[in-house]
Design a protein around this motif. Structure first.
Motif, PDB file in Angstrom:
ATOM      1  N   THR A   1      -0.552   6.158   4.292  1.00  0.00           N
ATOM      2  CA  THR A   1      -0.938   5.855   2.911  1.00  0.00           C
ATOM      3  C   THR A   1      -2.179   6.634   2.511  1.00  0.00           C
TER       4      THR A   1
ATOM      5  N   TYR B   1      -0.841   2.581 -10.157  1.00  0.00           N
ATOM      6  CA  TYR B   1      -0.162   2.450  -8.867  1.00  0.00           C
ATOM      7  C   TYR B   1      -1.138   2.676  -7.716  1.00  0.00           C
ATOM      8  N   SER B   2      -2.131   3.496  -7.961  1.00  0.00           N
ATOM      9  CA  SER B   2      -3.195   3.667  -6.972  1.00  0.00           C
ATOM     10  C   SER B   2      -3.934   2.354  -6.747  1.00  0.00           C
TER      11      SER B   2
ATOM     12  N   ALA C   1       0.823  -1.206   0.000  1.00  0.00           N
ATOM     13  CA  ALA C   1       0.000   0.000   0.000  1.00  0.00           C
ATOM     14  C   ALA C   1       0.859   1.258   0.000  1.00  0.00           C
TER      15      ALA C   1
ATOM     16  N   THR D   1      -2.307   9.041  -0.602  1.00  0.00           N
ATOM     17  CA  THR D   1      -3.322   8.804  -1.635  1.00  0.00           C
ATOM     18  C   THR D   1      -4.055  10.089  -1.984  1.00  0.00           C
TER      19      THR D   1
ATOM     20  N   SER E   1      -1.881   0.092  -4.607  1.00  0.00           N
ATOM     21  CA  SER E   1      -1.934   0.569  -3.226  1.00  0.00           C
ATOM     22  C   SER E   1      -3.247   0.179  -2.550  1.00  0.00           C
TER      23      SER E   1
ATOM     24  N   ALA F   1       1.932   3.754  -3.276  1.00  0.00           N
ATOM     25  CA  ALA F   1       1.506   5.151  -3.113  1.00  0.00           C
ATOM     26  C   ALA F   1       2.682   6.099  -3.283  1.00  0.00           C
TER      27      ALA F   1
END
Length: 622
Positions: free
Chosen positions: A415, A306-307, A287, A419, A310, A291
């Motif tokens: 995270t 990539y989100s 995660a 985010t 995560s 991030a």
């Protein structure tokens, strides 16, 4: 309808076969067949879900194979968990197919695209309906095949071909672990059936060490499919496929399969504290790891990719901390807001023909429908209060805290901050400021806006099925009547966690606003441009390069060694044997000249040799 649930995956398969045969004649009308088929599957899934609310699990099987005293069955099972997945997968697939009609318009292989979409949806729906591990594995591999075809749809592009191969190969690594786990379970229990396996575990028929090994091998399969560290690098590269494919794979299908695998085999994991800790640690690390990479990327689709990694880490963290309901809850809400973000990104790309966020800007006034819908998705994934992502993230944080995983709790909290920062960095660079690229004068077509609108509503409202205020309906539905699932429907935690999560999320948005809109804080505030950290993040921690110079070079060297062995050792031996036989054959052939004189000389010579041998061995002379 529950007794006919087996039809749900077959309907999109039927459409896929029809389009494969008649697609060229149908051309762009193929979209209507694909959409109609998945829409019917969605309606049937909703009916099954409604029936399952007040009914027990329904299971129907037939004997598929008999080997010795073992009967291997095939069929389908309708549980609380898979009915939710049926609705989620069929709904998002339907919306993606509607969206694709506008996005893929003019594509030469339009009907083939819908053929692949139907096949992929069939594979995922078949996977979640499977009543045993063997059948699940068959569909698991079909999901991998479908993703390979869709990621490599633009096969004439080198990047797309490489991405498809990478996804296929990297997920095979995890799939090997899953296969070994299935074999070990069958060895120890004599069955592939979920219920029989869980009963054997409950009866103590499998030792603790073996259970841990099996759980970790199962998790290896989930790591590959769900893009968890270290088998994550295929997932950003999968962005080479069409944007609707990115939305489907990253929101509701392939990546969801890994989370579903852990959830459906949760009694195995919960029997091993080591396995649970491994799942939680890998999830938490993934995660924050993904991030951090998303902070500096400039490709809109890769940032969202990539989100996804995560957020999947979040789900694994939840499952590893016994937050069964939290993990499934976030899986559902993520499907809606992430599909929305990807489709909105596709709408932007469709309008300005670039994926570089530094070449965007000022789109808020230009795209008056896409802009607010993207904002809804951004707010939801950031965990802003009262949207779906807020409730599901809070459930995960509470689960980590209640189970005493304080380090993972703070990793999840940090995270959440990262985010909200990188998502609103994305939002502000795209929609605020001055335009940097020429934009089309009109919004995306209705077929693209409608699915985004529906997902926008779900991104706002879906979180209310599991809240501390209105009731834990989702959790109660998931655990009700499941004797193997010994988890609470809802975890109660201190009230400050919800407030702290909101503060962290809003702080990330505020920081992005001050940097990219007000510009009162330098962009080098967090990470200095050109620094070692910046370079490392831009290059994704050099993971691909590390794989290339370690695993890649090793495998290539081994392949060359084996090639030389085959060519010069095995090939040389083969050449010697065949050459000898060929020479003997040639010599023999020369003797068969067809000349009577030669045959006569050979007969007399042979007779002379026999006489000499006879004499020397004591014949007439003696």
């Amino acid at each position: 309808m529950m007794e006919n649930a087996w039809l749900i995956p077959l309907i999109p398969l039927f459409s896929s076969v029809i389009l494969l045969i008649f697609g060229k004649q149908l051309r762009e009308s193929a979209a209507y067949i694909g959409i109609l088929a998945v829409l019917v599957s969605f309606i049937c899934s909703v009916i099954v879900l409604v029936e399952r609310i007040d009914a027990p699990t329904y299971k129907q099987e037939i004997v598929w194979l008999v080997t010795g005293e073992v009967n291997i069955t095939a069929g389908f099972e309708v549980t609380a968990l898979n009915t939710l997945l049926l609705v989620m997968v069929s709904l998002v697939s339907c919306l993606v197919q509607i969206y694709s009609k506008g996005y893929m318009e003019g594509e030469k292989r339009f009907s083939i695209f819908y053929t692949y979409l139907g096949f992929f949806t069939f594979a995922m729906l078949g996977l979640v309906l499977s009543p045993n591990l063997l059948q699940l594995y068959f569909f698991w591999e079909l999901v991998g095949l479908g993703s390979f075809l869709l990621i490599g749809f633009y096969f004439y592009k080198k990047e797309a071909k490489e991405a498809a191969k990478k996804a296929f190969i990297m997920t095979r690594i995890g799939d090997l672990g899953l296969l070994i786990a299935i074999i070990l379970l069958f060895w120890k229990t004599g069955s592939f059936d979920f219920q029989e396996i869980f009963s054997s575990i409950g009866a103590g028929e499998i030792s603790g060490g073996m259970l841990t090994l099996i759980a970790l091998l199962l998790f290896a399969g989930a790591v590959g499919k769900s893009g968890q560290f270290p088998l994550h690098s295929w997932l950003p590269d999968a962005m080479e496929g069409p944007t609707p494919v990115s939305a489907l794979i990253h929101a509701a299908t392939m990546v969801a399969a890994g989370v579903y695998l852990v959830a459906v085999t949760f009694p195995i994991f919960s029997a091993s504290s080591t396995a649970m800790e491994t799942v939680a640690v890998i999830g938490g690390f993934t995660a924050i790891f993904a991030a951090s990479i998303a902070l500096v990327q400039k490709d809109i689709k890769r940032i969202l990719a990539y989100s996804t990694i995560s957020q999947l880490g979040y789900m694994m963290l939840a499952l590893g901390t016994a937050g069964y309901t939290a993990g499934i809850f976030h899986l559902l809400t993520h499907a809606f807001f992430k599909a929305l973000l990807f489709l909105a990104a596709g709408s932007i790309i469709h309008a300005i023909h670039t994926q570089d966020i530094y070449k965007m800007g000022g789109l808020w006034k230009k795209m008056r429908l896409t802009s607010p819908l993207f904002l809804i998705g951004a707010l939801s994934i950031s965990g802003v209060p009262l949207l779906s992502g807020f409730f599901s993230k809070d459930e995960i944080l509470v689960s980590a805290w209640v189970n005493g995983n304080f380090l993972l709790f703070w990793i999840a909290m940090i995270t959440a901050f990262l985010t909200s920062f990188y998502v609103f960095r994305l939002f502000f660079l795209i929609f605020t400021g001055q335009p940097k690229t020429e934009v089309v004068s009109k919004e995306s077509p209705f077929s693209m806006v409608l699915p985004m609108g529906i997902l926008g509503i779900l991104a706002v409202c879906s979180g209310y099925i599991q809240t501390p205020w209105f009731g834990s309906y989702l959790g109660e539905f998931l655990v009700k009547g499941n004797k193997f699932l010994l988890v609470p429907a809802h975890s109660e935690g201190p009230a400050w966690i919800m407030a702290a999560a909101a503060v962290f999320s809003l702080s990330g948005i505020l920081l992005a606003y001050l940097i990219y809109v007000k510009q009162t804080i330098s962009r080098n505030f967090l990470i200095k441009e050109g620094s070692f950290i910046n370079t490392t993040l831009i290059n994704k921690y050099f993971i691909d390069e590390t794989y290339y110079f370690t695993v890649g070079k090793t495998v290539k060297g081994l392949a060359l060694f084996c090639s030389y062995i085959e060519r010069f050792v095995i090939g040389g031996f083969e050449w010697a044997v065949t050459g000898t036989i060929r020479s003997l054959g040639s010599a023999g052939a020369r003797l068969q000249s067809g000349q009577v004189q030669v045959y006569g000389v050979a007969v007399f010579a042979g007779l002379a040799v026999l006489v000499i041998i006879y004499a020397l061995t004591g014949g007439l002379i003696r």
